[in-house]
Design a protein around this motif. Sequence first.
Motif, PDB file in Angstrom:
ATOM      1  N   ARG A  26      71.225  22.560 -83.655  1.00  0.00           N
ATOM      2  CA  ARG A  26      70.058  21.896 -82.909  1.00  0.00           C
ATOM      3  C   ARG A  26      70.462  21.621 -81.736  1.00  0.00           C
ATOM      4  NH1 ARG A  26      72.151  16.516 -85.669  1.00  0.00           N
ATOM      5  NH2 ARG A  26      70.367  16.463 -87.102  1.00  0.00           N
ATOM      6  N   TRP A  27      71.286  22.050 -80.840  1.00  0.00           N
ATOM      7  CA  TRP A  27      71.406  22.014 -79.292  1.00  0.00           C
ATOM      8  C   TRP A  27      70.521  22.433 -78.338  1.00  0.00           C
ATOM      9  CZ3 TRP A  27      73.320  25.665 -76.273  1.00  0.00           C
ATOM     10  CH2 TRP A  27      73.923  26.634 -76.753  1.00  0.00           C
ATOM     11  N   ILE A  28      70.471  23.330 -79.399  1.00  0.00           N
ATOM     12  CA  ILE A  28      69.502  24.423 -78.828  1.00  0.00           C
ATOM     13  C   ILE A  28      67.935  24.199 -78.832  1.00  0.00           C
ATOM     14  CG2 ILE A  28      68.448  27.141 -78.949  1.00  0.00           C
ATOM     15  CD1 ILE A  28      71.341  27.866 -79.589  1.00  0.00           C
ATOM     16  N   ALA A  29      67.677  23.555 -79.848  1.00  0.00           N
ATOM     17  CA  ALA A  29      66.119  23.505 -80.782  1.00  0.00           C
ATOM     18  C   ALA A  29      65.745  22.221 -79.353  1.00  0.00           C
ATOM     19  CB  ALA A  29      65.986  22.689 -81.570  1.00  0.00           C
ATOM     20  N   LEU A  30      67.328  20.924 -79.038  1.00  0.00           N
ATOM     21  CA  LEU A  30      66.874  20.272 -78.600  1.00  0.00           C
ATOM     22  C   LEU A  30      66.406  20.195 -77.138  1.00  0.00           C
ATOM     23  CD1 LEU A  30      69.854  17.208 -79.622  1.00  0.00           C
ATOM     24  CD2 LEU A  30      66.792  18.004 -80.305  1.00  0.00           C
ATOM     25  N   LYS A  31      67.772  21.732 -76.445  1.00  0.00           N
ATOM     26  CA  LYS A  31      66.926  21.890 -74.857  1.00  0.00           C
ATOM     27  C   LYS A  31      65.608  22.517 -74.755  1.00  0.00           C
ATOM     28  CE  LYS A  31      71.457  22.773 -73.119  1.00  0.00           C
ATOM     29  NZ  LYS A  31      72.179  22.488 -72.182  1.00  0.00           N
ATOM     30  N   LEU A  32      65.080  23.114 -76.059  1.00  0.00           N
ATOM     31  CA  LEU A  32      63.815  23.477 -75.852  1.00  0.00           C
ATOM     32  C   LEU A  32      63.133  22.492 -76.237  1.00  0.00           C
ATOM     33  CD1 LEU A  32      65.086  26.714 -78.474  1.00  0.00           C
ATOM     34  CD2 LEU A  32      63.777  26.649 -76.391  1.00  0.00           C
ATOM     35  N   VAL A  33      63.136  21.846 -76.248  1.00  0.00           N
ATOM     36  CA  VAL A  33      62.399  20.444 -76.929  1.00  0.00           C
ATOM     37  C   VAL A  33      61.938  19.964 -75.224  1.00  0.00           C
ATOM     38  CG1 VAL A  33      62.035  18.480 -78.115  1.00  0.00           C
ATOM     39  CG2 VAL A  33      62.439  19.884 -79.148  1.00  0.00           C
ATOM     40  N   LYS A  34      63.366  19.990 -74.218  1.00  0.00           N
ATOM     41  CA  LYS A  34      63.588  19.651 -73.115  1.00  0.00           C
ATOM     42  C   LYS A  34      63.130  20.024 -72.307  1.00  0.00           C
ATOM     43  CE  LYS A  34      67.104  17.200 -71.427  1.00  0.00           C
ATOM     44  NZ  LYS A  34      68.829  17.187 -71.179  1.00  0.00           N
ATOM     45  N   LYS A  35      62.780  21.234 -72.327  1.00  0.00           N
ATOM     46  CA  LYS A  35      61.526  22.182 -71.359  1.00  0.00           C
ATOM     47  C   LYS A  35      60.316  21.824 -71.960  1.00  0.00           C
ATOM     48  CE  LYS A  35      65.293  25.756 -69.958  1.00  0.00           C
ATOM     49  NZ  LYS A  35      64.804  25.811 -68.945  1.00  0.00           N
ATOM     50  N   GLY A  36      60.005  21.261 -72.851  1.00  0.00           N
ATOM     51  CA  GLY A  36      58.598  21.943 -73.031  1.00  0.00           C
ATOM     52  C   GLY A  36      58.391  21.820 -74.197  1.00  0.00           C
ATOM     53  N   TYR A  37      58.614  22.388 -75.130  1.00  0.00           N
ATOM     54  CA  TYR A  37      58.452  22.997 -76.031  1.00  0.00           C
ATOM     55  C   TYR A  37      57.882  22.310 -77.370  1.00  0.00           C
ATOM     56  CZ  TYR A  37      59.033  27.746 -73.579  1.00  0.00           C
ATOM     57  OH  TYR A  37      59.448  28.327 -72.680  1.00  0.00           O
ATOM     58  N   GLU A  64      62.550  33.799 -73.633  1.00  0.00           N
ATOM     59  CA  GLU A  64      62.809  34.052 -72.313  1.00  0.00           C
ATOM     60  C   GLU A  64      63.837  32.955 -71.973  1.00  0.00           C
ATOM     61  OE1 GLU A  64      61.832  34.453 -67.314  1.00  0.00           O
ATOM     62  OE2 GLU A  64      60.678  34.773 -68.997  1.00  0.00           O
ATOM     63  N   ASP A  65      62.989  31.794 -72.169  1.00  0.00           N
ATOM     64  CA  ASP A  65      64.057  30.537 -72.130  1.00  0.00           C
ATOM     65  C   ASP A  65      65.166  30.115 -72.940  1.00  0.00           C
ATOM     66  OD1 ASP A  65      62.424  29.305 -69.790  1.00  0.00           O
ATOM     67  OD2 ASP A  65      60.852  28.259 -71.267  1.00  0.00           O
ATOM     68  N   PHE A  66      64.745  31.024 -73.949  1.00  0.00           N
ATOM     69  CA  PHE A  66      65.410  30.767 -76.180  1.00  0.00           C
ATOM     70  C   PHE A  66      67.131  31.610 -75.085  1.00  0.00           C
ATOM     71  CE2 PHE A  66      67.078  32.670 -79.439  1.00  0.00           C
ATOM     72  CZ  PHE A  66      68.184  31.980 -80.472  1.00  0.00           C
ATOM     73  N   ARG A  67      66.280  33.286 -74.759  1.00  0.00           N
ATOM     74  CA  ARG A  67      67.976  33.627 -74.378  1.00  0.00           C
ATOM     75  C   ARG A  67      69.020  33.014 -72.909  1.00  0.00           C
ATOM     76  NH1 ARG A  67      64.036  38.112 -74.653  1.00  0.00           N
ATOM     77  NH2 ARG A  67      63.623  38.084 -76.969  1.00  0.00           N
ATOM     78  N   ARG A  68      67.835  32.757 -71.595  1.00  0.00           N
ATOM     79  CA  ARG A  68      68.505  31.818 -71.363  1.00  0.00           C
ATOM     80  C   ARG A  68      69.405  30.211 -71.374  1.00  0.00           C
ATOM     81  NH1 ARG A  68      64.261  30.497 -68.096  1.00  0.00           N
ATOM     82  NH2 ARG A  68      64.392  32.456 -67.270  1.00  0.00           N
ATOM     83  N   ILE A  69      68.820  30.096 -72.783  1.00  0.00           N
ATOM     84  CA  ILE A  69      69.809  28.268 -72.480  1.00  0.00           C
ATOM     85  C   ILE A  69      70.839  29.064 -73.723  1.00  0.00           C
ATOM     86  CG2 ILE A  69      69.645  26.473 -74.840  1.00  0.00           C
ATOM     87  CD1 ILE A  69      66.722  26.231 -73.824  1.00  0.00           C
ATOM     88  N   VAL A  70      70.447  30.206 -73.976  1.00  0.00           N
ATOM     89  CA  VAL A  70      72.166  30.354 -75.192  1.00  0.00           C
ATOM     90  C   VAL A  70      72.733  31.374 -74.298  1.00  0.00           C
ATOM     91  CG1 VAL A  70      72.714  32.285 -76.896  1.00  0.00           C
ATOM     92  CG2 VAL A  70      70.661  30.979 -77.021  1.00  0.00           C
ATOM     93  N   LYS A  71      72.835  32.003 -73.098  1.00  0.00           N
ATOM     94  CA  LYS A  71      73.482  32.624 -72.570  1.00  0.00           C
ATOM     95  C   LYS A  71      74.167  31.455 -71.095  1.00  0.00           C
ATOM     96  CE  LYS A  71      73.000  36.307 -68.259  1.00  0.00           C
ATOM     97  NZ  LYS A  71      72.663  36.788 -67.722  1.00  0.00           N
ATOM     98  N   GLN A  72      73.318  30.367 -71.077  1.00  0.00           N
ATOM     99  CA  GLN A  72      73.574  29.219 -70.807  1.00  0.00           C
ATOM    100  C   GLN A  72      75.192  28.575 -71.359  1.00  0.00           C
ATOM    101  OE1 GLN A  72      70.654  26.645 -69.010  1.00  0.00           O
ATOM    102  NE2 GLN A  72      70.538  27.722 -67.257  1.00  0.00           N
TER     103      GLN A  72
END
Length: 78
Positions: A26-37, A64-72
């Motif tokens: 869920r937290w990854i999905a929410l960060k992706l939504v915040k990025k505009g996906y 690319e954004d997904f990998r960045r979020i997971v890495k951060q």
Amino acid sequence: MEEKSFVNFSMKRQENEKEMECIYTRWIALKLVKKGYKIIKWGINEYHPQFETYYFEKTPAFLEDFRRIVKQGRFKED
């Protein structure tokens, strides 16, 4: 003859469908939504029914954004 038209309809449907990426967290999905996906669809996680699964359109920018979020990590602000 009817069977052939059904096959053609099925093939057209597959061509129009977008390739999707499944996100279980869920937290990854929410960060992706915040990025505009946009979440294309969501459903119950088949392995852990108490959790949800989120589907996004799979694009190079998304990956690319997904990998960045997971890495951060979870608590790193964007």
